[in-house]
Each structure stands twice: as C-alpha cells, then as structure tokens.
Design an enzyme around this catalytic site. Structure first.
Site, PDB file in Angstrom:
ATOM      1  N   HIS A  18       0.861  -1.190   0.000  1.00  0.00           N
ATOM      2  CA  HIS A  18       0.000   0.000   0.000  1.00  0.00           C
ATOM      3  C   HIS A  18       0.892   1.233   0.000  1.00  0.00           C
ATOM      4  CE1 HIS A  18      -3.889   2.036   1.693  1.00  0.00           C
ATOM      5  NE2 HIS A  18      -3.181   2.868   0.916  1.00  0.00           N
ATOM      6  N   HIS A  20       1.384   4.750  -2.785  1.00  0.00           N
ATOM      7  CA  HIS A  20       0.936   5.429  -4.011  1.00  0.00           C
ATOM      8  C   HIS A  20       2.122   6.106  -4.692  1.00  0.00           C
ATOM      9  CE1 HIS A  20      -3.420   5.196  -2.840  1.00  0.00           C
ATOM     10  NE2 HIS A  20      -2.867   5.096  -1.643  1.00  0.00           N
ATOM     11  N   HIS A 196      -9.667   0.926  -1.198  1.00  0.00           N
ATOM     12  CA  HIS A 196      -9.555   1.673   0.052  1.00  0.00           C
ATOM     13  C   HIS A 196     -10.944   1.645   0.714  1.00  0.00           C
ATOM     14  CE1 HIS A 196      -5.785   3.063  -1.539  1.00  0.00           C
ATOM     15  NE2 HIS A 196      -5.602   3.969  -0.608  1.00  0.00           N
ATOM     16  N   GLU A 199     -11.406   3.459   5.949  1.00  0.00           N
ATOM     17  CA  GLU A 199     -10.278   4.334   6.356  1.00  0.00           C
ATOM     18  C   GLU A 199     -10.825   5.444   7.251  1.00  0.00           C
ATOM     19  OE1 GLU A 199      -8.456   6.507   3.130  1.00  0.00           O
ATOM     20  OE2 GLU A 199      -6.777   7.186   4.358  1.00  0.00           O
ATOM     21  N   ASP A 278       1.733   4.064   2.746  1.00  0.00           N
ATOM     22  CA  ASP A 278       0.707   4.847   2.037  1.00  0.00           C
ATOM     23  C   ASP A 278       1.342   5.891   1.106  1.00  0.00           C
ATOM     24  OD1 ASP A 278      -1.877   5.311   1.252  1.00  0.00           O
ATOM     25  OD2 ASP A 278      -2.538   6.276   3.100  1.00  0.00           O
ATOM     26  N   ASP A 279       1.761   7.036   1.664  1.00  0.00           N
ATOM     27  CA  ASP A 279       2.256   8.152   0.846  1.00  0.00           C
ATOM     28  C   ASP A 279       3.569   8.665   1.440  1.00  0.00           C
ATOM     29  OD1 ASP A 279      -0.113   8.654  -1.062  1.00  0.00           O
ATOM     30  OD2 ASP A 279      -1.081   8.560   0.897  1.00  0.00           O
TER      31      ASP A 279
HETATM   32  N1  ADE Z   1      -4.751   8.378  -2.179  1.00  0.00           N
HETATM   33  C1  ADE Z   1      -3.520   8.426  -1.674  1.00  0.00           C
HETATM   34  N2  ADE Z   1      -3.538   8.185  -0.356  1.00  0.00           N
HETATM   35  C2  ADE Z   1      -4.834   7.974  -0.036  1.00  0.00           C
HETATM   36  C3  ADE Z   1      -5.498   7.683   1.161  1.00  0.00           C
HETATM   37  N3  ADE Z   1      -4.858   7.554   2.320  1.00  0.00           N
HETATM   38  N4  ADE Z   1      -6.838   7.545   1.132  1.00  0.00           N
HETATM   39  C4  ADE Z   1      -7.504   7.674  -0.015  1.00  0.00           C
HETATM   40  N5  ADE Z   1      -6.926   7.945  -1.175  1.00  0.00           N
HETATM   41  C5  ADE Z   1      -5.599   8.106  -1.184  1.00  0.00           C
HETATM   42 ZN    ZN Z   2      -3.771   4.691   0.172  1.00  0.00          ZN
END
Ligand code: ADE
Ligand code: ZN
Length: 347
Positions: A18, A20, A196, A199, A278-279
């Site tokens: 996970h 992006h 997703h 969340e 995640d990011d």
């Molecule tokens: N796109 C990138 N990170 C995300 C996240 N945490 N939730 C939803 N979309 C995303």
């Molecule tokens: Zn994500």
C-alpha cells in the site's frame, strides 16, 4: 524477547502493498516539474504543502501535486524515484498504486501515464534490488463510467507489470456498491482487486468490498473491528488488510496516538494485517520509519516484526514460485542481520 534497533528495522527486508506513486514523489522533484511546466504551486517549497488535517485536505494537496505531472517522462521519473526510495527503506517487493483520475481531469491521457510508469518500472527492474508491479486505482468520486474505463484500460496491459485494480480518494458519501460492475469487469480481465475501505468511512464499506465487489484485499480497513462477524470472516478467509498506521494518524486523522491504532488487536485476532506507508513522500515517513514506529507503539519484538514482513509476502499477488523465493531470501537475510547485530538465531 528480542527488541530490534532502528537500524536493524530499516535494513529488515520488507514487502509493501500500500504505497501510491504520486504520494511517494519527492518534494524536490515536484518543485522541479512544476517549474518546468510553469505550474504555480501554492508554496515555494512543496514540502510546506505536506501538512494536512484530514483526508479531504490531503486529497486537495494531492490534486496540487498531480498538477505538476504532465509528460510520460514525469511519470517515469516519479515511478523510478519511488522505487529507489523504497529500496533504501528495505523494500524487496512492492505492489504500488497509481491514480490516473487526478491527471485525466487535467487533460492527461491514461496512456501517457502508463507509458511513463511502465518505463520507470522497467528501468527499476534493471537497476534496483526491488521487484514491483503496479495497481491502477480508479478515483471513486469520478464515478462508475470512469471506473469501468479504468478496468478496461488496466485489463489491456501486460499483467506482469499491471497486476490489479483498486480504488481510492474519498470514502464518505460514496456508494461503494455502485462499482460492482467495474470490479466484475476487472475480474473477467484477470486483474486482482482491492479497494480503500473503512479508512475514515464505515465498516459497511469493507463488507461491501468483500461481499459485493469481490475484492481480495482491503486497503486500510481501520474500522474492521466494528463488525466482529465480518472480522471473523476476514480471518477465516485470510483476506489481507494493507494497514497504514501513521497515515491514519497523519492523513485520515482518525487516531491521536499510534498506540490507539487497531493494528495490534487485528493481528491478535488473527487478521492478516500488513504494515505499509501509504504516501511516504508526502508524509516524509517511509516504511522503515513505519516499522520503527509500530514496534515502538506496540512493544513488538524483532520476531513479530519479522513475521509482519513475512505476512506481506503471503498477502501479495506475486506468483507462488516468486513467493517461495522471497520467503527463502527473507529468512536468509533475517539470519544475516541477526548475526550482524549479535543476536541469537530466529526460532
Ligand atoms: N490516495 C492516496 N492516499 C490515499 C489515502 N490515504 N486515502 C484515499 N486515497 C488516497
Ligand atoms: Zn492509500
């Protein structure tokens, strides 16, 4: 019980399921691309943009970041750099999301995105010690026609490079069941499926994903434990969660302290809950940082952290033979690292 040092956890071989591509991009690269394309960013240093107080604000900033991405070479560069940074955090295998919806609405064709990402992936396979496949995430708010178009596009690409379809962006106020036909198309085209869900939205979105969309994994699944019956089913069917604890703290803002995160309880109940970043670019916090934070928040031993890493292999969509090879390599590297840090062998 053996506790691992930060250095040991950074070097531990890992799987990441996970992450992006756009959210992994370096602030310096976004600044460079924005300058080249004459895009005015709201801050001179994009790192100053990376402050958010909830998912909606985060996604608004994601939009700004994506406005700097225009050419196939831009997408090649961020893909390659995301893999360089992943390799430096100990990732040996990654399934990485990309979200063309953010640039399609700016007039960039999905084929341009894919051409660049494919090139970045192939360059990384040649140069770096990290294996990767991509997963196309459609943009939920863009609706069912977009979802269907993304399934068709993903289905037409090389399955060894583009392995699955997912969905991201906002969750609240979205009827997840509306995407059943798009996920059916993805299944028919031989794509793996994830989404997703749960969340910052309700556990019912996880139930919809599993029961009506045919998803094989759940991204986040923060709210899973709200439904004990569904939790039992997820445990029994070994449906993995790709959990991103620090993202839930920094982006979705659904906890105030990592120790409040349900990851430990999910794992205690037998959920195949993996650990992911995640990011990492936008959070300036990569999966190695995440391993350190999780070990610290839950008092996890080195054995538990090694098990989390191995669980990533099980939860991945790599072919069985590749999974076997990854397991053998991870066991060997676990032993080498234990030797290097003067620790006893794993039992
Ligand atoms: N796109 C990138 N990170 C995300 C996240 N945490 N939730 C939803 N979309 C995303
Ligand atoms: Zn994500």
């Amino acid at each position: 019980m053996t506790l691992a040092t930060e250095e040991h956890l950074r070097l531990l071989p890992k799987v990441e399921l996970h992450c992006h591509v756009e959210g992994a991009s370096r602030a310096s690269t976004i600044a460079d691309l924005a300058r080249r394309h004459g895009v005015a960013l709201p801050a001179d240093n994009p790192a100053d943009l990376y402050r958010f107080t909830g998912l909606n604000q985060f996604l608004a900033i994601y939009d700004v970041i994506c406005s700097s991405l225009r050419t196939a070479d831009d997408f090649r560069r961020i893909t390659y750099e995301a893999l360089e940074d992943g390799a430096a955090a100990g990732v040996r295998y990654r399934e990485m999301f990309f979200s063309p919806g953010f640039v399609i609405r700016l007039g960039v064709d999905v084929a341009t995105v894919w051409d660049g990402m494919r090139a970045g992936l192939l360059d990384a396979r040649r140069d770096l010690d990290i294996a990767c496949r991509l997963v196309l995430d459609f943009d939920k708010p863009s609706g069912v026609a977009h979802a269907e178009a993304m399934a068709e596009f993903a289905g037409a690409q090389d399955r060894d490079l583009l392995i699955g379809m997912g969905a991201d962006s906002v969750e609240r106020g979205i009827d997840h069941r509306a995407f059943a036909a798009a996920f059916e198309s993805a299944a028919r085209l031989g794509l793996h499926r994830t989404i997703h869900a749960g969340e910052d939205g309700p556990v019912d979105n996880i139930a919809a994903a599993v029961h009506e969309l045919g998803c094989e994994r759940i991204d986040h699944g923060f709210r899973l434990l709200d439904d004990p019956v569904l939790t039992g089913e997820i445990v029994d069917r070994r449906i993995p969660l790709t959990v991103c604890p620090t993202s839930n703290l920094m982006i979705a803002n659904v906890i105030a302290d990592l120790a409040e995160h349900p990851l430990a309880e999910q794992r205690r109940l037998g959920v195949l809950a993996t650990v992911n970043s995640d990011d990492p670019g936008m959070m300036q916090f990569d999966i190695a940082d995440e391993y350190v934070a999780v070990a610290d928040a839950f008092g996890y031993s080195l054995e538990e952290m090694e098990q989390i890493s191995l669980d990533g292999i099980e939860a991945s969509w790599a072919p069985d033979e590749e999974k076997r090879a990854l397991r053998a390599r991870f066991e060997r590297e676990f032993g080498e690292l234990r030797g290097r840090f003067g620790l006893s062998a794993r039992v």
